[in-house]
Structures are given as C-alpha cells and as structure tokens.
Design an enzyme around this catalytic site. Structure first.
Site, PDB file in Angstrom:
ATOM      1  N   GLY A   1       2.373  41.716 -62.230  1.00  0.00           N
ATOM      2  CA  GLY A   1       1.318  41.339 -63.284  1.00  0.00           C
ATOM      3  C   GLY A   1       0.712  39.892 -63.491  1.00  0.00           C
ATOM      4  O   GLY A   1       0.986  38.973 -62.472  1.00  0.00           O
ATOM      5  N   SER A   2       0.326  39.609 -64.581  1.00  0.00           N
ATOM      6  CA  SER A   2      -0.294  38.084 -64.950  1.00  0.00           C
ATOM      7  C   SER A   2       0.848  37.338 -64.819  1.00  0.00           C
ATOM      8  O   SER A   2       1.930  37.435 -65.367  1.00  0.00           O
ATOM      9  CB  SER A   2      -1.052  38.344 -66.029  1.00  0.00           C
ATOM     10  OG  SER A   2      -0.109  38.600 -67.532  1.00  0.00           O
ATOM     11  N   THR A   3       0.835  35.846 -64.414  1.00  0.00           N
ATOM     12  CA  THR A   3       1.468  34.798 -64.588  1.00  0.00           C
ATOM     13  C   THR A   3       2.160  34.680 -66.047  1.00  0.00           C
ATOM     14  O   THR A   3       3.206  34.198 -66.199  1.00  0.00           O
ATOM     15  CB  THR A   3       0.622  33.660 -63.858  1.00  0.00           C
ATOM     16  OG1 THR A   3       0.217  34.017 -62.813  1.00  0.00           O
ATOM     17  CG2 THR A   3       1.851  32.619 -63.740  1.00  0.00           C
ATOM     18  N   ALA A   4       1.149  34.998 -66.944  1.00  0.00           N
ATOM     19  CA  ALA A   4       1.603  34.423 -68.273  1.00  0.00           C
ATOM     20  C   ALA A   4       2.749  35.539 -68.812  1.00  0.00           C
ATOM     21  O   ALA A   4       3.741  35.039 -69.232  1.00  0.00           O
ATOM     22  CB  ALA A   4       0.240  34.631 -69.107  1.00  0.00           C
ATOM     23  N   VAL A   5       2.688  36.844 -68.465  1.00  0.00           N
ATOM     24  CA  VAL A   5       3.594  37.744 -68.779  1.00  0.00           C
ATOM     25  C   VAL A   5       4.656  37.566 -68.207  1.00  0.00           C
ATOM     26  O   VAL A   5       5.970  37.622 -68.469  1.00  0.00           O
ATOM     27  CB  VAL A   5       2.933  39.181 -68.798  1.00  0.00           C
ATOM     28  CG1 VAL A   5       4.100  40.379 -69.044  1.00  0.00           C
ATOM     29  CG2 VAL A   5       1.806  39.467 -69.969  1.00  0.00           C
TER      30      VAL A   5
ATOM     31  N   ARG B   1       6.597  50.866 -54.587  1.00  0.00           N
ATOM     32  CA  ARG B   1       7.073  49.622 -53.900  1.00  0.00           C
ATOM     33  C   ARG B   1       8.451  49.039 -54.455  1.00  0.00           C
ATOM     34  O   ARG B   1       9.289  48.194 -54.253  1.00  0.00           O
ATOM     35  CB  ARG B   1       6.025  48.440 -53.965  1.00  0.00           C
ATOM     36  CG  ARG B   1       6.244  47.455 -52.983  1.00  0.00           C
ATOM     37  CD  ARG B   1       4.902  46.693 -52.503  1.00  0.00           C
ATOM     38  NE  ARG B   1       4.499  45.758 -53.726  1.00  0.00           N
ATOM     39  CZ  ARG B   1       3.646  45.033 -53.585  1.00  0.00           C
ATOM     40  NH1 ARG B   1       2.800  44.990 -52.300  1.00  0.00           N
ATOM     41  NH2 ARG B   1       3.322  44.144 -54.480  1.00  0.00           N
TER      42      ARG B   1
ATOM     43  N   GLU C   1       5.878  39.450 -58.960  1.00  0.00           N
ATOM     44  CA  GLU C   1       4.588  39.346 -58.010  1.00  0.00           C
ATOM     45  C   GLU C   1       3.717  38.926 -59.322  1.00  0.00           C
ATOM     46  O   GLU C   1       3.093  39.903 -59.906  1.00  0.00           O
ATOM     47  CB  GLU C   1       4.312  40.632 -57.575  1.00  0.00           C
ATOM     48  CG  GLU C   1       5.291  41.229 -56.600  1.00  0.00           C
ATOM     49  CD  GLU C   1       5.635  40.486 -55.404  1.00  0.00           C
ATOM     50  OE1 GLU C   1       4.702  39.464 -55.246  1.00  0.00           O
ATOM     51  OE2 GLU C   1       6.597  40.773 -54.558  1.00  0.00           O
TER      52      GLU C   1
ATOM     53  N   LYS D   1       7.862  51.056 -66.758  1.00  0.00           N
ATOM     54  CA  LYS D   1       6.704  51.085 -67.700  1.00  0.00           C
ATOM     55  C   LYS D   1       5.461  50.698 -66.992  1.00  0.00           C
ATOM     56  O   LYS D   1       5.122  49.648 -66.653  1.00  0.00           O
ATOM     57  CB  LYS D   1       7.168  49.844 -68.669  1.00  0.00           C
ATOM     58  CG  LYS D   1       5.930  49.917 -69.872  1.00  0.00           C
ATOM     59  CD  LYS D   1       5.571  48.817 -70.698  1.00  0.00           C
ATOM     60  CE  LYS D   1       4.971  48.215 -70.049  1.00  0.00           C
ATOM     61  NZ  LYS D   1       3.296  48.848 -69.955  1.00  0.00           N
ATOM     62  N   PRO D   2       4.640  51.741 -66.624  1.00  0.00           N
ATOM     63  CA  PRO D   2       3.527  51.426 -66.150  1.00  0.00           C
ATOM     64  C   PRO D   2       2.663  51.071 -67.100  1.00  0.00           C
ATOM     65  O   PRO D   2       2.555  51.100 -68.246  1.00  0.00           O
ATOM     66  CB  PRO D   2       2.993  53.129 -65.705  1.00  0.00           C
ATOM     67  CG  PRO D   2       3.770  53.792 -66.710  1.00  0.00           C
ATOM     68  CD  PRO D   2       4.900  53.227 -67.245  1.00  0.00           C
TER      69      PRO D   2
ATOM     70  N   GLU E   1      -8.053  32.785 -61.072  1.00  0.00           N
ATOM     71  CA  GLU E   1      -8.178  34.171 -60.462  1.00  0.00           C
ATOM     72  C   GLU E   1      -9.374  34.945 -61.326  1.00  0.00           C
ATOM     73  O   GLU E   1      -9.390  35.058 -62.084  1.00  0.00           O
ATOM     74  CB  GLU E   1      -6.993  34.765 -60.435  1.00  0.00           C
ATOM     75  CG  GLU E   1      -6.799  35.902 -59.386  1.00  0.00           C
ATOM     76  CD  GLU E   1      -5.193  36.409 -59.604  1.00  0.00           C
ATOM     77  OE1 GLU E   1      -4.809  36.482 -60.881  1.00  0.00           O
ATOM     78  OE2 GLU E   1      -5.032  37.229 -58.770  1.00  0.00           O
TER      79      GLU E   1
ATOM     80  N   CYS F   1      -4.357  40.914 -56.448  1.00  0.00           N
ATOM     81  CA  CYS F   1      -3.704  39.609 -56.393  1.00  0.00           C
ATOM     82  C   CYS F   1      -3.957  38.854 -55.519  1.00  0.00           C
ATOM     83  O   CYS F   1      -3.527  37.676 -55.122  1.00  0.00           O
ATOM     84  CB  CYS F   1      -2.479  39.858 -57.174  1.00  0.00           C
ATOM     85  SG  CYS F   1      -1.402  40.939 -56.478  1.00  0.00           S
TER      86      CYS F   1
ATOM     87  N   SER G   1      -1.457  43.911 -46.253  1.00  0.00           N
ATOM     88  CA  SER G   1      -0.132  44.584 -46.706  1.00  0.00           C
ATOM     89  C   SER G   1       0.228  45.881 -46.152  1.00  0.00           C
ATOM     90  O   SER G   1      -0.645  46.702 -45.940  1.00  0.00           O
ATOM     91  CB  SER G   1      -0.453  44.783 -48.165  1.00  0.00           C
ATOM     92  OG  SER G   1      -1.032  43.497 -48.842  1.00  0.00           O
TER      93      SER G   1
HETATM   94  P1  ADP Z   1      -3.059  42.551 -66.489  1.00  0.00           P
HETATM   95  O1  ADP Z   1      -3.708  41.208 -67.049  1.00  0.00           O
HETATM   96  O2  ADP Z   1      -3.288  42.656 -65.021  1.00  0.00           O
HETATM   97  O3  ADP Z   1      -3.162  43.614 -67.280  1.00  0.00           O
HETATM   98  P2  ADP Z   1      -0.237  42.017 -67.616  1.00  0.00           P
HETATM   99  O4  ADP Z   1       0.466  40.895 -67.138  1.00  0.00           O
HETATM  100  O5  ADP Z   1      -1.187  41.907 -68.977  1.00  0.00           O
HETATM  101  O6  ADP Z   1      -1.506  41.897 -66.581  1.00  0.00           O
HETATM  102  O7  ADP Z   1      -0.134  43.541 -67.465  1.00  0.00           O
HETATM  103  C1  ADP Z   1       0.900  43.972 -66.595  1.00  0.00           C
HETATM  104  C2  ADP Z   1       2.137  44.786 -67.181  1.00  0.00           C
HETATM  105  O8  ADP Z   1       2.692  44.278 -67.962  1.00  0.00           O
HETATM  106  C3  ADP Z   1       1.361  45.959 -67.813  1.00  0.00           C
HETATM  107  O9  ADP Z   1       2.164  47.040 -67.602  1.00  0.00           O
HETATM  108  C4  ADP Z   1       1.437  45.436 -69.196  1.00  0.00           C
HETATM  109  O10 ADP Z   1       1.409  46.495 -70.385  1.00  0.00           O
HETATM  110  C5  ADP Z   1       2.648  44.580 -69.271  1.00  0.00           C
HETATM  111  N1  ADP Z   1       2.966  43.906 -70.266  1.00  0.00           N
HETATM  112  C6  ADP Z   1       1.696  43.204 -71.005  1.00  0.00           C
HETATM  113  N2  ADP Z   1       2.428  42.233 -71.929  1.00  0.00           N
HETATM  114  C7  ADP Z   1       3.717  42.246 -71.725  1.00  0.00           C
HETATM  115  C8  ADP Z   1       4.959  41.996 -72.629  1.00  0.00           C
HETATM  116  N3  ADP Z   1       4.925  40.983 -73.548  1.00  0.00           N
HETATM  117  N4  ADP Z   1       6.131  42.345 -72.325  1.00  0.00           N
HETATM  118  C9  ADP Z   1       6.284  43.480 -71.185  1.00  0.00           C
HETATM  119  N5  ADP Z   1       5.543  43.750 -70.731  1.00  0.00           N
HETATM  120  C10 ADP Z   1       4.230  43.424 -70.784  1.00  0.00           C
END
Ligand code: ADP
Length: 518
Positions: free
Chosen positions: A265-269, A197, A287, A212-213, A418, A321, A478
């Site tokens: 990924g997560s909102t925090a990251v 996507r 997203e 970066k998966p 969530e 999500c 989706s």
């Molecule tokens: P989840 O909780 O769904 O695993 P994350 O946001 O932690 O969501 O992970 C989503 C992606 O972000 C993954 O590829 C993870 O390795 C990456 N990731 C996690 N922390 C960081 C960071 N500090 N910088 C860049 N990528 C990150």
C-alpha cells in the site's frame, strides 16, 4: 430496468453522473448474477472458518467505480473481530504448521485449481469492484493464481543446512521454521494477486494468516477465501476481516501472537505499520509506493519503446506501484517518440471494464481523480504542456482521459510523486548520466524501465539505477518466479520467487554437542 436494479442492489445511487452511465448497467447486473449463482458472492468476514457479521452489525458498502452502484455490503469490523481472527489463526497454527510439506502443498494446489476453475467469476468480481478492464482482470486472476501454484511447489523445498563444525564432537544444524501468525494488509489495485502473493508463501511455509483486504475491494478476497475453504485449507488458517482499517491494523500490531506483518500500500501507511511493529518486534515486509522512471535512449527501437512504455504506464489506468511514473526521453528521439506515443495513447478506449474493447477503466474513487487533477494543474502552471487529454472523461464518474504531458521537469509534482493515474509525463534529457541522476532523484526505488538496443548500456544503467526491479526493453515484468520488491522507501523484503519464502521463515540453529561417545 431501474426497479430491477433497486431490488438487486438493495440501494441505488441516483446521481447525475450515474444516470450518464445508465446504459452500461445491464452488464454489471448480469455479471453480479453470474457471481451470485456460482456461490462466490460472499458478504461476511471469515473467522475460524465461519462466515460472520461485525459484532455491532455495522456495514460498509462496496461500490462499482464505473457506475456508482452499490454491489454489496460487507461487515465493518474492528478490534474485537480481529482479536478473534488472531486467536483462531494462532490455535490453527499448531496443527497447520505440523502437517508435512506434501500435505500443505496438495491443499494449496487444490486451491489453485479452484481459482482457475472459477477464473471467469473472479475476473468479473475484480472488474465490478475495482474497475479494471475484464481482460486485465482475467490476467490478474491468472497472475494471482500463479502464486498459489508456485508456492504449493515451493512448500516442498524448504531446505535446512548442515554446517561443518569447528569442534569434532559437535554437529551444527540449520532448520527453517514458519514465523507463526501473519497479518496481511492489502490494497485495492490488485484485489486478488496482492493477497495470493502473501498468503501463498505464508501457508506454504506453515504460517496461518489474518488478511485485511482493502475496504474498496473486499469481495474478491472473500470469494478467494471461500475457494480456499473448499480446497481444504483448514478453518482458521486463513481469516478475513475488514472495516475500520486503523483499528484492525493496531490490533494486529499490538498482538504478541502475530509474528509478522506483510503490507502492500502507500508509503505513509507502511511507515506507520513499521513503527507499530517495533513494540512487539515483528518481522515486517513492505511493498510501498514507487516513482518508476522509464528511460528511452536515442538508440532505442521506437516501436518496442512505445509498446513497452504504454504497457508500463497505462496498465490498470496507471494505478499500479510499478507504473511508469516519469518517461525520460533522450533529446535525439524525443519528438519522434512523443508523436508515436501520443498516437498509441489515442487508440486506447476508455469505458466500463465489462464493455469489450475497453482498455482504460475508471479510477478507484473521486480522491484519485482529484489527485490527478492537482498534479496536471501543477505541471501546467510550471510550464509543461498537455499534448493529449488532461481532463475528466466525458463518461463522468471517475473516468479520466488518458493524458500525455510534455516538458515535465524536476520541479513538478508529476516528477516528484506517484500520480497513480492515466497521466504520462514526458521528461527530456541529454546524456546517460543525466538520465541516471534524474531517475535516482527520488526516495522511491521500486521499478524502473530502460529502452535501448545497446547491451553494455543495458548492463551499466541497470546497475546504476537504485531500484529493486528493472525492465530492459520490456514494460511488464512481474511474475510469480521473479523476486518483486523495492529499495529505499519503496519497501522491505521480496515477494514471489524462492526469495518470497524467506519472508515467512525463521532460521533456527541447533548445536548438537558431546558426540564423543557415538
Ligand atoms: P492506497 O492509498 O493505495 O489506498 P493505503 O496504504 O491507504 O493505500 O491502503 C492500503 C491498505 O492499507 C488498505 O487495506 C487500507 O485499508 C489499509 N490501511 C490504511 N490505513 C491503515 C492503518 N492506519 N492501519 C492499517 N491498515 C491501514
């Protein structure tokens, strides 16, 4: 049997919970065999078209969440490998971006064809490393491939503009040009589709990419990248690094050669990446997490509502999500809906995703199960009732019983955050206004669902909901042709559809002046 497994995986986790699942392990072995024989079990990173190990030789293990078996080891990369991946994407950009749209389109179409040709192996790989049932994994391969097909077509439709000039000797042109090198960071819940996507539109626009998966699910990404090389996508246009996520992320953020960060990924990251993009003013698409309300009104068709909310809640064991996170049910239909919903949930089969008939696989890891437990305990301690499930599944590992919790309210974690697991919280409400207020009472704004037979209500509630995606009488919404994305803290930008192209394009204005003599 155990001996063969040892030889096969290099390492075998012999925990008591693993032993419990031992009877399942022949199928993962046969699946891995098939993937290996197809040549798609890639266990190195991809930089400049070369498969490489990490420079210091460090590795990380990829585990099957259903069994605990180690499937493979992949390189644990960091800043150095990422810098090289960026350089290779940067140097390839000058040639890839200059190809004609038709040439890029053709190569993407080849990639799509190869993904479809290998869809069984890719689906097995997804189930092995992520855990979702094989039927869902196949669905993901088709869904993931559809982005490559769609964007191979959109590559030919990057139109500019000519603007009527305010002065007669001028001509005003608008060009759309690729952003440049893209850093794409993706999650584990859709190991293929979250990559295609992003990479589909990026390559279609003429960008090159460093992906970066997730370290939990790198194998699908590597297999897809191998197919991209086979399809003729030039070395360096698509690079894959994995390992130390913060280090790789920081390297992408700090590089002035990377012009765009796209993340799921997560909102925090996501917030960290947005902040980190500021120093080089990168374009950013995010997203992030959701907290999807699924509103069932008194006038809903109960069968449609049960089927739709079940699909929206339990897809990928609740680990998406856009999963229904709060099922808001109007008082007049509450009891009837709860009964029918519980009955439908009881029919779901929990197990290894490779076993036919399984509809609920394991959660991704122990932390995910602990989060679910915390949310359920919090709800029951505040007066909610578990009416189905509510415990770890007897299969052990990270299997959790499909769960329904009734009488959830705004004070509970299940309402506020969530859960990302197979727990359906039922929240009673009185009026349409109450439902809208509850639904919008969150910082998230990704997906929302409504079940009603009323057309006016469908319109009004869709417009009142502060969400980027709305499903009306439908739980699975989706697809590649529709714009996917959130509002509020669920993200920025849209993926899929014609709007998904804009995220990888810059608008350039050209003013041609002094045309008097012509
Ligand atoms: P989840 O909780 O769904 O695993 P994350 O946001 O932690 O969501 O992970 C989503 C992606 O972000 C993954 O590829 C993870 O390795 C990456 N990731 C996690 N922390 C960081 C960071 N500090 N910088 C860049 N990528 C990150």
């Amino acid at each position: 049997m155990a001996m063969r497994r040892v030889a096969f995986h290099g390492r075998h986790l012999l925990s008591s919970s693993h032993l419990f699942c031992r009877h399942m392990s022949t199928e993962p072995m046969a699946a891995l065999d098939r993937i290996r024989n197809s040549g798609l079990l890639k266990t190195q990173g991809l930089v400049g078209g070369k498969w490489i190990d990490s420079y210091d030789g460090k590795k990380i293990e990829v585990q099957n969440p259903a069994t605990g078996d180690v499937i493979a080891s992949v390189p644990c990369m960091g800043s150095k490998e990422t810098t090289d991946a960026i350089s290779s994407a940067y140097s390839t950009y000058s040639s890839w971006s200059k190809l004609t749209a038709a040439e890029r389109s053709k190569t993407l179409r080849n990639w799509y064809d190869l993904i479809i040709k290998h869809k069984d192996e890719l689906a097995l790989l997804i189930t092995l490393e992520q855990g979702k049932p094989i039927k869902e994994a196949l669905g993901e391969v088709n869904y993931g491939a559809s982005f490559i097909e769609f964007f191979s077509e959109e590559a030919k439709r990057i139109y500019g503009d000519i603007i009527p000039a305010p002065l007669s000797d001028r001509r005003l042109l608008v060009l759309k040009q690729p952003v440049g090198v893209v850093g794409a960071i993706t999650p584990w819940n859709f190991p293929l589709a979250m990559i295609t996507r992003k990479v589909g539109p990026a390559l279609a626009c003429g960008c090159t990419v460093v992906v970066k998966p997730s370290e939990f699910t790198p194998l699908t990404a590597l297999a897809a990248a191998d197919l991209a090389l086979q399809a003729g996508i030039p070395p360096g246009a698509l690079n894959i690094v994995m390992g130390n996520a913060p280090e790789i992320g920081d390297t992408l953020l700090k590089s002035t050669q990377v012009r765009k960060i796209t993340f799921t990924g997560s909102t925090a990251v996501g917030k960290k990446l947005m902040e980190g993009s500021a120093s080089t003013v990168k374009k950013v698409s995010l997203e992030l997490g959701g907290n999807a309300p699924c509103i069932v009104f008194d006038d809903a068709d109960i069968d449609v509502a049960v089927k739709g909310s079940l699909a929206a809640k339990f897809r990928n064991s609740g680990q998406t999500c856009v999963c229904a996170n709060r099922i808001l049910v109007q008082e007049g239909i509450y009891e009837e809906f709860a009964k029918a919903f519980v009955k439908a949930v009881q029919g779901m089969q929990v197990g290894n995703g490779l076993v036919e008939g399984t509809s609920q696989g394991p959660l991704i890891n122990e932390a995910a199960v602990q989060k679910v437990e915390k949310f359920v305990n919090d709800a029951t301690s505040k007066g909610a009732n578990v009416i189905l499930g509510g415990r770890r599944h007897s299969l052990g590992m990270t299997f959790y019983e499909p769960t329904v919790v009734s009488n959830v309210n705004r004070d509970m974690l299940l309402f506020k955050d969530e859960v990302f697991g197979p727990v359906a919280p039922l929240v009673p409400f009185k009026t349409e206004e109450d439902a809208i207020s509850m639904a919008n009472d969150t910082n998230a704004g990704l997906a929302a669902y409504i079940f009603t037979k009323s057309i006016p209500r469908s319109w009004c509630v869709s417009e009142a909901l502060e969400y980027g995606l709305i499903g009306v009488n439908e739980g699975i919404i989706s697809n590649e042709v529709a714009p996917f994305g959130g509002v509020k803290q669920s993200g920025l930008g849209r993926e899929g559809s014609k709007y998904g192209m804009d995220e990888y394009l810059e608008v350039k204005y050209v003013c041609m002046g002094n045309l008097k003599g012509t």
